[in-house]
Design an enzyme around this catalytic site. Structure first.
Site, PDB file in Angstrom:
ATOM      1  N   ASP A   1      -0.510 -11.451  -3.579  1.00  0.00           N
ATOM      2  CA  ASP A   1       0.187 -12.502  -4.321  1.00  0.00           C
ATOM      3  C   ASP A   1       1.664 -12.225  -4.542  1.00  0.00           C
ATOM      4  O   ASP A   1       2.123 -11.090  -4.491  1.00  0.00           O
ATOM      5  CB  ASP A   1      -0.451 -12.666  -5.703  1.00  0.00           C
TER       6      ASP A   1
ATOM      7  N   ASP B   1       1.137   1.156  -1.083  1.00  0.00           N
ATOM      8  CA  ASP B   1       2.600   1.144  -1.098  1.00  0.00           C
ATOM      9  C   ASP B   1       3.045   2.572  -1.455  1.00  0.00           C
ATOM     10  O   ASP B   1       3.103   3.434  -0.595  1.00  0.00           O
ATOM     11  CB  ASP B   1       3.029   0.084  -2.109  1.00  0.00           C
TER      12      ASP B   1
ATOM     13  N   GLY C   1      -6.285  -7.999  -5.188  1.00  0.00           N
ATOM     14  CA  GLY C   1      -5.727  -8.148  -3.839  1.00  0.00           C
ATOM     15  C   GLY C   1      -6.684  -7.997  -2.680  1.00  0.00           C
ATOM     16  O   GLY C   1      -6.487  -8.598  -1.633  1.00  0.00           O
TER      17      GLY C   1
ATOM     18  N   LYS D   1       2.120   1.048   3.847  1.00  0.00           N
ATOM     19  CA  LYS D   1       3.574   1.200   4.018  1.00  0.00           C
ATOM     20  C   LYS D   1       3.869   2.703   4.047  1.00  0.00           C
ATOM     21  O   LYS D   1       4.120   3.300   2.992  1.00  0.00           O
ATOM     22  CB  LYS D   1       4.312   0.545   2.849  1.00  0.00           C
TER      23      LYS D   1
ATOM     24  N   PHE E   1       8.203  -6.781   1.218  1.00  0.00           N
ATOM     25  CA  PHE E   1       7.224  -7.388   0.320  1.00  0.00           C
ATOM     26  C   PHE E   1       6.459  -8.468   1.080  1.00  0.00           C
ATOM     27  O   PHE E   1       7.050  -9.334   1.714  1.00  0.00           O
ATOM     28  CB  PHE E   1       7.910  -7.985  -0.909  1.00  0.00           C
ATOM     29  N   VAL E   2       5.142  -8.396   1.028  1.00  0.00           N
ATOM     30  CA  VAL E   2       4.314  -9.358   1.768  1.00  0.00           C
ATOM     31  C   VAL E   2       3.382 -10.143   0.840  1.00  0.00           C
ATOM     32  O   VAL E   2       3.027  -9.671  -0.239  1.00  0.00           O
ATOM     33  CB  VAL E   2       3.480  -8.647   2.872  1.00  0.00           C
TER      34      VAL E   2
ATOM     35  N   ARG F   1      -2.321 -15.974  -2.737  1.00  0.00           N
ATOM     36  CA  ARG F   1      -3.501 -15.178  -2.345  1.00  0.00           C
ATOM     37  C   ARG F   1      -4.395 -15.933  -1.368  1.00  0.00           C
ATOM     38  O   ARG F   1      -5.134 -15.353  -0.597  1.00  0.00           O
ATOM     39  CB  ARG F   1      -4.346 -14.810  -3.577  1.00  0.00           C
TER      40      ARG F   1
ATOM     41  N   GLU G   1      -8.922  -1.380  -0.116  1.00  0.00           N
ATOM     42  CA  GLU G   1      -7.644  -1.783  -0.706  1.00  0.00           C
ATOM     43  C   GLU G   1      -6.964  -2.849   0.145  1.00  0.00           C
ATOM     44  O   GLU G   1      -7.183  -2.909   1.358  1.00  0.00           O
ATOM     45  CB  GLU G   1      -6.709  -0.564  -0.777  1.00  0.00           C
ATOM     46  N   ASP G   2      -6.143  -3.660  -0.482  1.00  0.00           N
ATOM     47  CA  ASP G   2      -5.320  -4.616   0.262  1.00  0.00           C
ATOM     48  C   ASP G   2      -4.124  -3.915   0.888  1.00  0.00           C
ATOM     49  O   ASP G   2      -3.834  -4.076   2.057  1.00  0.00           O
ATOM     50  CB  ASP G   2      -4.853  -5.775  -0.643  1.00  0.00           C
TER      51      ASP G   2
HETATM   52  P1  5GP Z   1       1.073   1.300  -5.052  1.00  0.00           P
HETATM   53  O1  5GP Z   1       0.368   1.719  -6.294  1.00  0.00           O
HETATM   54  O2  5GP Z   1       0.511   1.911  -3.795  1.00  0.00           O
HETATM   55  O3  5GP Z   1       2.555   1.512  -5.152  1.00  0.00           O
HETATM   56  O4  5GP Z   1       0.938  -0.249  -4.929  1.00  0.00           O
HETATM   57  C1  5GP Z   1      -0.264  -0.800  -4.700  1.00  0.00           C
HETATM   58  C2  5GP Z   1      -0.386  -2.178  -5.295  1.00  0.00           C
HETATM   59  O5  5GP Z   1       0.891  -2.799  -5.463  1.00  0.00           O
HETATM   60  C3  5GP Z   1      -1.147  -3.041  -4.354  1.00  0.00           C
HETATM   61  O6  5GP Z   1      -2.536  -2.985  -4.600  1.00  0.00           O
HETATM   62  C4  5GP Z   1      -0.558  -4.401  -4.613  1.00  0.00           C
HETATM   63  O7  5GP Z   1      -1.200  -5.016  -5.692  1.00  0.00           O
HETATM   64  C5  5GP Z   1       0.870  -4.118  -4.983  1.00  0.00           C
HETATM   65  N1  5GP Z   1       1.770  -4.218  -3.816  1.00  0.00           N
HETATM   66  C6  5GP Z   1       2.394  -3.224  -3.147  1.00  0.00           C
HETATM   67  N2  5GP Z   1       3.137  -3.687  -2.137  1.00  0.00           N
HETATM   68  C7  5GP Z   1       2.970  -5.039  -2.153  1.00  0.00           C
HETATM   69  C8  5GP Z   1       3.483  -6.106  -1.323  1.00  0.00           C
HETATM   70  O8  5GP Z   1       4.242  -5.940  -0.363  1.00  0.00           O
HETATM   71  N3  5GP Z   1       3.061  -7.356  -1.664  1.00  0.00           N
HETATM   72  C9  5GP Z   1       2.224  -7.614  -2.704  1.00  0.00           C
HETATM   73  N4  5GP Z   1       1.889  -8.884  -2.928  1.00  0.00           N
HETATM   74  N5  5GP Z   1       1.720  -6.639  -3.496  1.00  0.00           N
HETATM   75  C10 5GP Z   1       2.101  -5.364  -3.219  1.00  0.00           C
HETATM   76 MG    MG Z   2      -4.508  -3.283  -4.262  1.00  0.00          MG
HETATM   77 MG    MG Z   3      -0.221  -8.238  -7.217  1.00  0.00          MG
END
Ligand code: 5GP
Ligand code: MG
Ligand code: MG
Length: 180
Positions: free
Chosen positions: A163, A106, A47, A134, A156-157, A169, A102-103
């Site tokens: 992606d 969440d 990402g 977030k 969700f984005v 992407r 990081e992208d």
């Molecule tokens: P976390 O581990 O913080 O819950 O989630 C992180 C990963 O989940 C991100 O690096 C990404 O790959 C995916 N992710 C979380 N939220 C989103 C979103 O809104 N859109 C997309 N495309 N991926 C997300």
């Molecule tokens: Mg990521």
């Molecule tokens: Mg993904």
């Protein structure tokens, strides 16, 4: 204009020029803070590839770059919960100043997993740069997030590296799930 990816509709959310503007400001901050150090940027694939590339172009201190590949989503719009490390850090980061790129953060699960891995390699310092955060979804303890592009709601984005089912992407702007 809304776009459709597979079965879902997405609406325009963050335009590229706004991403550029924020990225430039984060770059300026990093340049000031790392003036006398040689940081190692660790991009979290997949990402972060676009944000990493654009951020690096704003960084003018001497630095190294590398990548790690983690996956927590395996299709769909909800996190699977288990993280797999598909590509590990291929350099010695002991006593180095690390900036994780990081992208999106969440729940923070991915980042807390990565932080444990990186801490075990005994770097001198660790900072975190994320394009999106977030805050209302954050449940894992990841400490302070040092550089944040945009704080967003729990939608969700896609786009700009992010992606939906492997698609989107390449989009220059960021879109969010359209709920009508
Ligand atoms: P976390 O581990 O913080 O819950 O989630 C992180 C990963 O989940 C991100 O690096 C990404 O790959 C995916 N992710 C979380 N939220 C989103 C979103 O809104 N859109 C997309 N495309 N991926 C997300
Ligand atoms: Mg990521
Ligand atoms: Mg993904």
């Amino acid at each position: 204009m809304n776009i459709t990816i597979n079965d879902k509709d997405f609406e325009p959310f963050i335009e590229h020029h706004l991403i550029e503007k924020r990225t430039r400001l984060i770059g300026i901050q990093i340049n000031l803070e790392y003036e006398k150090r040689v940081p190692v940027f660790i991009g979290v694939l997949n990402g972060s590839f676009m944000f990493m590339a654009d951020l690096m172009k704003e960084v003018n201190v001497s630095c190294e770059t590398t990548f790690v590949k983690l996956a927590s989503y395996h299709g769909g719009t909800a996190s699977s919960g288990n993280i797999t490390e598909e590509l590990s850090i291929a350099m010695n980061i002991k006593n180095r100043d690390i900036i994780i790129v990081e992208d999106i953060i969440d729940t923070g699960r991915t980042l807390s997993f990565l932080l444990e891995k990186i801490k075990a390699l005994e770097p001198a310092s660790i900072k975190i740069a994320t394009l999106l955060l977030k805050p209302d979804a954050l449940t894992f303890d990841v400490g302070e997030i040092d550089y944040v592009g945009f704080e967003i709601a729990n939608d969700f984005v896609v786009g700009y590296g992010l992606d939906y089912d492997g698609l989107g992407r390449n989009l220059k702007d960021i879109y969010r799930l359209y709920v009508g």
